[in-house]
Design a protein around this motif. Structure first.
Motif, short mmCIF file in Angstrom:
data_model
loop_
_atom_site.label_atom_id
_atom_site.label_comp_id
_atom_site.label_asym_id
_atom_site.label_seq_id
_atom_site.Cartn_x
_atom_site.Cartn_y
_atom_site.Cartn_z
N ASN A 385 -9.88 48.68 31.78
CA ASN A 385 -10.81 48.13 30.79
C ASN A 385 -11.83 49.20 30.38
O ASN A 385 -13.04 48.96 30.33
CB ASN A 385 -11.52 46.90 31.33
N GLU A 387 -14.20 51.70 28.59
CA GLU A 387 -15.06 51.66 27.42
C GLU A 387 -15.57 53.04 27.04
O GLU A 387 -16.01 53.25 25.90
CB GLU A 387 -16.26 50.73 27.68
N TYR A 422 -7.11 51.52 22.11
CA TYR A 422 -7.20 50.40 23.06
C TYR A 422 -8.22 49.37 22.58
O TYR A 422 -7.95 48.17 22.56
CB TYR A 422 -7.59 50.93 24.44
N ARG A 423 -9.36 49.84 22.14
CA ARG A 423 -10.44 48.94 21.71
C ARG A 423 -10.02 48.08 20.53
O ARG A 423 -10.30 46.88 20.48
CB ARG A 423 -11.65 49.79 21.32
N ASP A 424 -9.32 48.67 19.55
CA ASP A 424 -9.05 47.97 18.30
C ASP A 424 -7.72 47.23 18.27
O ASP A 424 -7.56 46.27 17.51
CB ASP A 424 -9.10 48.96 17.13
N PHE A 425 -6.74 47.67 19.08
CA PHE A 425 -5.41 47.09 18.96
C PHE A 425 -4.86 46.50 20.26
O PHE A 425 -4.28 45.42 20.25
CB PHE A 425 -4.41 48.13 18.43
N LYS A 427 -6.56 45.84 23.37
CA LYS A 427 -7.42 44.87 24.04
C LYS A 427 -7.36 43.48 23.39
O LYS A 427 -7.21 42.47 24.10
CB LYS A 427 -8.86 45.38 24.07
N PRO A 428 -7.43 43.39 22.05
CA PRO A 428 -7.37 42.05 21.44
C PRO A 428 -6.01 41.37 21.61
O PRO A 428 -5.91 40.15 21.49
CB PRO A 428 -7.64 42.33 19.95
N ALA A 429 -4.95 42.17 21.87
CA ALA A 429 -3.60 41.59 21.94
C ALA A 429 -3.11 41.39 23.36
O ALA A 429 -1.97 40.95 23.56
CB ALA A 429 -2.62 42.50 21.18
N LYS A 430 -3.92 41.68 24.37
CA LYS A 430 -3.48 41.53 25.76
C LYS A 430 -3.19 40.07 26.08
O LYS A 430 -4.01 39.19 25.85
CB LYS A 430 -4.55 42.06 26.71
N ARG A 431 -1.99 39.82 26.59
CA ARG A 431 -1.59 38.46 26.96
C ARG A 431 -0.85 38.52 28.30
O ARG A 431 0.31 38.91 28.35
CB ARG A 431 -0.67 37.85 25.89
N GLN A 508 1.18 43.27 28.35
CA GLN A 508 1.81 43.75 27.13
C GLN A 508 3.32 43.80 27.32
O GLN A 508 3.83 43.72 28.44
CB GLN A 508 1.27 45.12 26.75
#
Length: 541
Positions: A385, A387, A422-425, A427-431, A508
């Protein structure tokens, strides 16, 4: 100074050399001693990722030509800045001011940004800054300058002489309304300064003039065809440039295929052979639709350079230019790692067929490749994670204690790009999903193997540790439901085992070679990652 000729390079299996050989044959037939390569630019908008692709690809062919022949060459970046302003762009200030200049040549339209003598000059400066930022070797050419200085005068007179022949070629390609008013010449209105699209009442090549009427007032004008008092319609203008300048090579997109054919016919009417051409395919968006600037469904060059290095964009442009390719964010990591792979190969053995050879001008760059793949840095950012760059460098230094941003500049750039991506693509798509019972058993076994062999693995050199861990990953997966026959007679492991690791542990669908990831992330940290994922799933159940 061009390098010494090396005709053996004609046989290199790389498309720039194949194209360069055609240019070499053209010059051998014509007796010219210098090859002229051209790229065209419409300065009503800003340079974009397609501009980069065309100039980069043309530059690779140019360099290959010089290597084959030892002859000098020039690259002309031609700006059609004498075009009339067709509409007010949405992204400029003072649009109302621009509205009163509609139809006038861009170099006569005031600069709404207030930084240059004209709107055309402003956009030309943006183009030159864009090309300079990437280190392209080129000569800039302004349509306004070429017409006004007389560089095109002789060619314009020749087109006036061949006016009827040119019309016979063009008119069948037009609709009825356009056919009734078409002329290859666009006179500049002597009073309003507008680029006029009107039929010619007379074309007088002996006098060097055009006779036409103002469609609103009916007033009749006689305008010199030379000296910047008129310009050619764009298809005729393209042919005019080829004829007047002796262009030897020019690329164009598939959408201009008919225009290339038509311009070639006009060029022959004027008395010259059109240049060697290369038609490249257009880019597609994530859904397979053609990219359109008006739709905004593409990827800008600024966006690419936020998430990947410029060399990765070059590699993307180099591969299969005659094939349509998806130009979307998800191609950047693959392009970046492919570039790193080609760079490593180039450093091991300079090979003119290697894309990195062309990207770096036939030389091996001083800066080394990255010891860690971009995809690995992305996955490290996922589990950590991360930053800040410092968070990633903390893991990197445990794997490569001597590495610093100063002595590993390529790696340092990739760390920054990985964080942005990671921040833009990612991280929001982690499932994340829970492990099945079979997956739970294999993952528990992997955690035990890593814990039991930790001391031995940590003692290995960093370059060997990932492969040794990968063996344990395979050992843990040699159980149901992942068993399959192996090539060496030993039980093999299906891809489903690795997909389970990515989906359960990383959230992912795809991921890196898992042994290398563990070596970078750390053995205790990976054991904790596995146990934490299994504990979360158990608690949720």
């Amino acid at each position: 100074m061009p390098p010494s000729a090396d005709p053996s390079l004609r046989t290199v299996r790389a498309w720039p050399f194949e194209e360069a050989a055609k240019v070499a044959d053209r010059l051998a037939a014509s007796g010219k001693g210098t090859a002229l390569f051209e790229t065209g630019y419409g300065p009503s908008g800003l340079p974009h990722i397609g501009t980069f692709g065309e100039v980069a690809r043309t530059s690779w062919v140019r360099r290959a030509f010089e290597r084959i022949t030892g002859l000098p060459s020039r690259l002309l970046a031609f700006s059609d800045d004498m075009d009339g302003l067709r509409k007010v762009p949405d992204n400029v200030p003072d649009g109302e001011m621009l509205r009163q200049y509609l139809g006038q040549p861009l170099t006569r339209v005031p600069d709404p940004f207030g930084t240059h003598p004209s709107f055309g000059a402003h956009n030309n400066a943006r183009l030159r800054a864009f090309l300079d930022a990437f280190g392209f070797d080129y000569e800039f050419a302004s349509s306004t300058d070429y017409y006004s200085s007389g560089r095109f005068d002789a060619a314009l007179i020749r087109m006036a002489e061949a006016h009827e022949e040119v019309l016979r070629v063009i008119l069948p390609t037009l609709g009825p309304d356009r056919r009734a008013t078409y002329s290859p010449f666009l006179p500049i209105h002597p009073r309003t300064g507008v680029v006029m699209q009107v039929p010619m009442e007379e074309v007088r090549p002996t006098d060097g003039t055009l006779v036409w009427r103002d469609p609103d007032s009916g007033e009749r004008f006689e305008t010199p065809v030379t000296g910047g008092h008129c310009k050619a319609q764009w298809k005729a203008d393209w042919a005019l440039r080829w004829f007047a300048l002796g262009v030897d090579y020019e690329m164009s997109g598939k959408d201009l295929t008919d225009s290339v054919k038509l311009s070639g016919q006009i060029c022959r009417i004027l008395g010259a052979e059109p240049p060697v051409g290369f038609t490249y395919e257009l880019f597609l968006d994530a859904g397979g639709q053609k990219i359109s600037k008006s739709k905004g469904n593409g990827l800008t060059i600024e966006q690419w350079l936020e998430y990947g290095p410029p060399e990765s964009l070059s590699l993307f442009m180099f591969g299969s230019p005659r094939s349509a390719k998806r130009l979307h964010f998800d191609v950047i990591p693959r392009a970046t790692d492919d570039y790193l792979t080609q760079l490593d190969k180039l450093r091991a053995a300079p090979d003119p067929a290697n894309p990195a050879w062309h990207i770096h001008g036939g030389a091996v760059p001083e800066a080394a490749s990255s010891p860690i793949p971009f995809s690995m840095l992305l996955n490290l950012a996922v589990v950590a994670n991360a930053e800040t760059p410092e968070m990633l460098w903390g893991f990197v230094r445990r794997y490569l204690p001597e590495a610093t941003p100063e002595n590993a500049p390529t790696l340092a750039r990739l760390v920054e790009h990985a964080l942005h991506y990671y921040r833009d693509f990612v991280k929001p798509a982690k499932r994340y999903r829970a492990a099945t019972s079979g997956e739970r058993g294999a993952m528990t076994a992997l955690a035990e193997l890593l814990r039991d062999h930790a001391a031995r693995l940590e003692a290995l050199p960093a370059t060997e540790r990932g492969a040794a861990i990968q063996d344990l990953v395979y050992d843990a997966g040699r159980r149901e439901p992942f068993l399959q026959p192996g090539k060496d007679g030993r039980p093999g492991v299906s891809i489903a085992w690795f997909e389970a690791l990515y989906q359960v542990l990383l959230g992912q669908e795809k991921g890196p070679r898992f042994g290398g990831f563990v070596a970078l992330y750390g053995i205790p940290e990976t054991v904790a990652l596995i146990e934490g994922a299994l504990a979360r799933a158990e608690a949720a159940a």
